[in-house]
Motif scaffolding. Sequence first.
Motif, mmCIF file in Angstrom:
data_model
loop_
_atom_site.group_PDB
_atom_site.id
_atom_site.type_symbol
_atom_site.label_atom_id
_atom_site.label_comp_id
_atom_site.label_asym_id
_atom_site.label_seq_id
_atom_site.Cartn_x
_atom_site.Cartn_y
_atom_site.Cartn_z
ATOM 1 N N HIS A 107 -1.415 3.952 0.674
ATOM 2 C CA HIS A 107 -2.239 3.462 1.917
ATOM 3 C C HIS A 107 -3.148 4.352 2.588
ATOM 4 O O HIS A 107 -4.013 3.985 2.945
ATOM 5 C CB HIS A 107 -1.024 3.012 2.958
ATOM 6 C CG HIS A 107 -0.268 1.830 2.646
ATOM 7 N ND1 HIS A 107 -1.155 0.538 2.168
ATOM 8 C CD2 HIS A 107 0.870 1.469 2.550
ATOM 9 C CE1 HIS A 107 -0.147 -0.435 2.062
ATOM 10 N NE2 HIS A 107 1.076 0.137 2.029
ATOM 11 N N GLU A 108 -2.716 5.707 2.621
ATOM 12 C CA GLU A 108 -3.534 6.613 3.068
ATOM 13 C C GLU A 108 -5.114 6.721 2.284
ATOM 14 O O GLU A 108 -6.010 6.904 2.731
ATOM 15 C CB GLU A 108 -2.990 8.150 3.298
ATOM 16 C CG GLU A 108 -2.162 8.200 4.176
ATOM 17 C CD GLU A 108 -1.284 9.549 4.241
ATOM 18 O OE1 GLU A 108 -1.597 10.321 3.607
ATOM 19 O OE2 GLU A 108 -0.647 9.636 5.179
ATOM 20 N N LYS A 166 -6.483 4.186 0.694
ATOM 21 C CA LYS A 166 -7.093 3.125 1.044
ATOM 22 C C LYS A 166 -7.753 3.222 2.682
ATOM 23 O O LYS A 166 -8.809 2.854 2.995
ATOM 24 C CB LYS A 166 -6.399 1.801 1.226
ATOM 25 C CG LYS A 166 -5.944 1.388 -0.230
ATOM 26 C CD LYS A 166 -5.023 0.295 -0.095
ATOM 27 C CE LYS A 166 -4.754 -0.042 -1.492
ATOM 28 N NZ LYS A 166 -3.489 -1.178 -1.762
ATOM 29 N N LEU A 167 -6.951 3.804 3.411
ATOM 30 C CA LEU A 167 -7.080 4.089 4.864
ATOM 31 C C LEU A 167 -8.537 5.023 4.839
ATOM 32 O O LEU A 167 -9.352 4.798 5.389
ATOM 33 C CB LEU A 167 -6.184 4.746 5.483
ATOM 34 C CG LEU A 167 -6.408 5.155 7.082
ATOM 35 C CD1 LEU A 167 -6.743 4.198 7.908
ATOM 36 C CD2 LEU A 167 -5.526 6.170 7.518
ATOM 37 N N GLN A 191 -10.482 -2.638 2.669
ATOM 38 C CA GLN A 191 -9.089 -1.544 2.103
ATOM 39 C C GLN A 191 -8.563 -1.558 3.526
ATOM 40 O O GLN A 191 -7.167 -1.534 3.253
ATOM 41 C CB GLN A 191 -9.690 -0.481 1.780
ATOM 42 C CG GLN A 191 -10.543 -0.406 0.426
ATOM 43 C CD GLN A 191 -9.471 -0.501 -0.845
ATOM 44 O OE1 GLN A 191 -8.657 0.226 -0.807
ATOM 45 N NE2 GLN A 191 -9.752 -1.469 -1.749
ATOM 46 N N LEU A 192 -9.149 -1.366 4.533
ATOM 47 C CA LEU A 192 -8.389 -1.364 5.926
ATOM 48 C C LEU A 192 -7.619 -2.547 6.380
ATOM 49 O O LEU A 192 -6.430 -2.491 6.642
ATOM 50 C CB LEU A 192 -9.316 -1.291 7.143
ATOM 51 C CG LEU A 192 -9.806 0.265 6.998
ATOM 52 C CD1 LEU A 192 -11.037 0.349 8.156
ATOM 53 C CD2 LEU A 192 -9.183 1.744 7.050
ATOM 54 N N VAL A 196 -4.443 -2.484 4.125
ATOM 55 C CA VAL A 196 -3.476 -1.821 4.602
ATOM 56 C C VAL A 196 -2.768 -2.733 5.981
ATOM 57 O O VAL A 196 -1.365 -2.553 5.884
ATOM 58 C CB VAL A 196 -3.943 -0.418 4.853
ATOM 59 C CG1 VAL A 196 -3.028 0.433 5.849
ATOM 60 C CG2 VAL A 196 -4.387 0.295 4.067
ATOM 61 N N LEU A 197 -3.556 -3.026 6.607
ATOM 62 C CA LEU A 197 -2.952 -3.639 7.841
ATOM 63 C C LEU A 197 -1.906 -4.906 7.471
ATOM 64 O O LEU A 197 -0.969 -5.208 8.087
ATOM 65 C CB LEU A 197 -4.151 -4.108 8.757
ATOM 66 C CG LEU A 197 -4.919 -3.299 9.347
ATOM 67 C CD1 LEU A 197 -6.168 -3.758 10.216
ATOM 68 C CD2 LEU A 197 -3.876 -2.579 10.681
ATOM 69 N N GLU A 211 -3.876 3.677 12.787
ATOM 70 C CA GLU A 211 -4.985 4.333 12.444
ATOM 71 C C GLU A 211 -5.761 3.266 11.636
ATOM 72 O O GLU A 211 -7.150 3.205 11.958
ATOM 73 C CB GLU A 211 -4.822 5.436 11.561
ATOM 74 C CG GLU A 211 -6.294 6.128 11.396
ATOM 75 C CD GLU A 211 -6.997 6.910 12.565
ATOM 76 O OE1 GLU A 211 -8.216 6.847 12.496
ATOM 77 O OE2 GLU A 211 -6.356 6.885 13.703
ATOM 78 N N ALA A 212 -5.503 2.486 10.927
ATOM 79 C CA ALA A 212 -6.287 1.492 10.144
ATOM 80 C C ALA A 212 -6.553 0.254 11.293
ATOM 81 O O ALA A 212 -7.800 -0.035 11.329
ATOM 82 C CB ALA A 212 -5.406 0.872 9.041
ATOM 83 N N ARG A 235 -9.541 1.889 13.187
ATOM 84 C CA ARG A 235 -10.796 2.041 12.542
ATOM 85 C C ARG A 235 -11.467 0.708 12.397
ATOM 86 O O ARG A 235 -12.638 0.243 12.370
ATOM 87 C CB ARG A 235 -10.792 2.629 11.262
ATOM 88 C CG ARG A 235 -10.431 4.211 11.377
ATOM 89 C CD ARG A 235 -10.188 4.864 10.048
ATOM 90 N NE ARG A 235 -9.761 6.092 10.163
ATOM 91 C CZ ARG A 235 -9.410 6.980 9.045
ATOM 92 N NH1 ARG A 235 -9.722 6.665 7.754
ATOM 93 N NH2 ARG A 235 -8.966 8.245 9.430
ATOM 94 N N LEU A 236 -10.668 -0.403 12.000
ATOM 95 C CA LEU A 236 -11.109 -1.830 11.781
ATOM 96 C C LEU A 236 -11.576 -2.175 13.142
ATOM 97 O O LEU A 236 -12.674 -3.143 13.289
ATOM 98 C CB LEU A 236 -10.297 -2.668 11.078
ATOM 99 C CG LEU A 236 -10.682 -3.841 10.547
ATOM 100 C CD1 LEU A 236 -11.895 -3.885 9.771
ATOM 101 C CD2 LEU A 236 -9.720 -4.871 9.664
#
Length: 185
Positions: free
Chosen positions: A113-114, A116-117, A124-125, A128-129, A147-148, A151-152
């Motif tokens: 996941h990191e 992808k983050l 990719q975000l 992860v979500l 964090e994802a 960012r999104l």
Amino acid sequence: MNDGDGAAAAPVAAEVTKVEAIPFTVGQSVLHPKHGLGRVKGTEERDVAGSRQLYVIVEFARLSLTVGIPETALPTSGLRRPMTPEDLQPALEMLSGTPAPAQRQWSRRASEHEIKLNSGEPEQLAEVLRDLSPRRGRGRDGVIFREALARLSEELAIADESDYESATAKIEALLPPEVVNTRER
């Protein structure tokens, strides 16, 4: 700043609206794969190893961070313009999908996941979500999830010309519901 020989290097701020080799303008919103949404503050020349190099200065307000990216490193830095609403649509559609089954080993799951983050790519975000939504508040998964989401949400707010809170609410409404662990200890 220190140029390595103990003497402070004096930054030379250049209020450049556009430099041919630099595809960004002062005040423009940009996205960095590891830092999220930033704003180009300008350029400055710095003495590095005996030569002058031009740096693009980007401020990341959410992180209280300012970064100088060498002009020569811009193509590989991952710094990019925000996507349009149309470009973000596939990522938003991915949010409501079925989460992938969680791997048994949390460290491997977190590592994947990191990666992808830190790609900074909206799809990719979103992946992860979607995949962490059942465990969004728990441990390392929760940190990566938040964090994802940040960012999104930053990118969606720019694309939709809305605010961060509205973008976050829109994303959260598309996610599968959180699964509450009812197992007693």
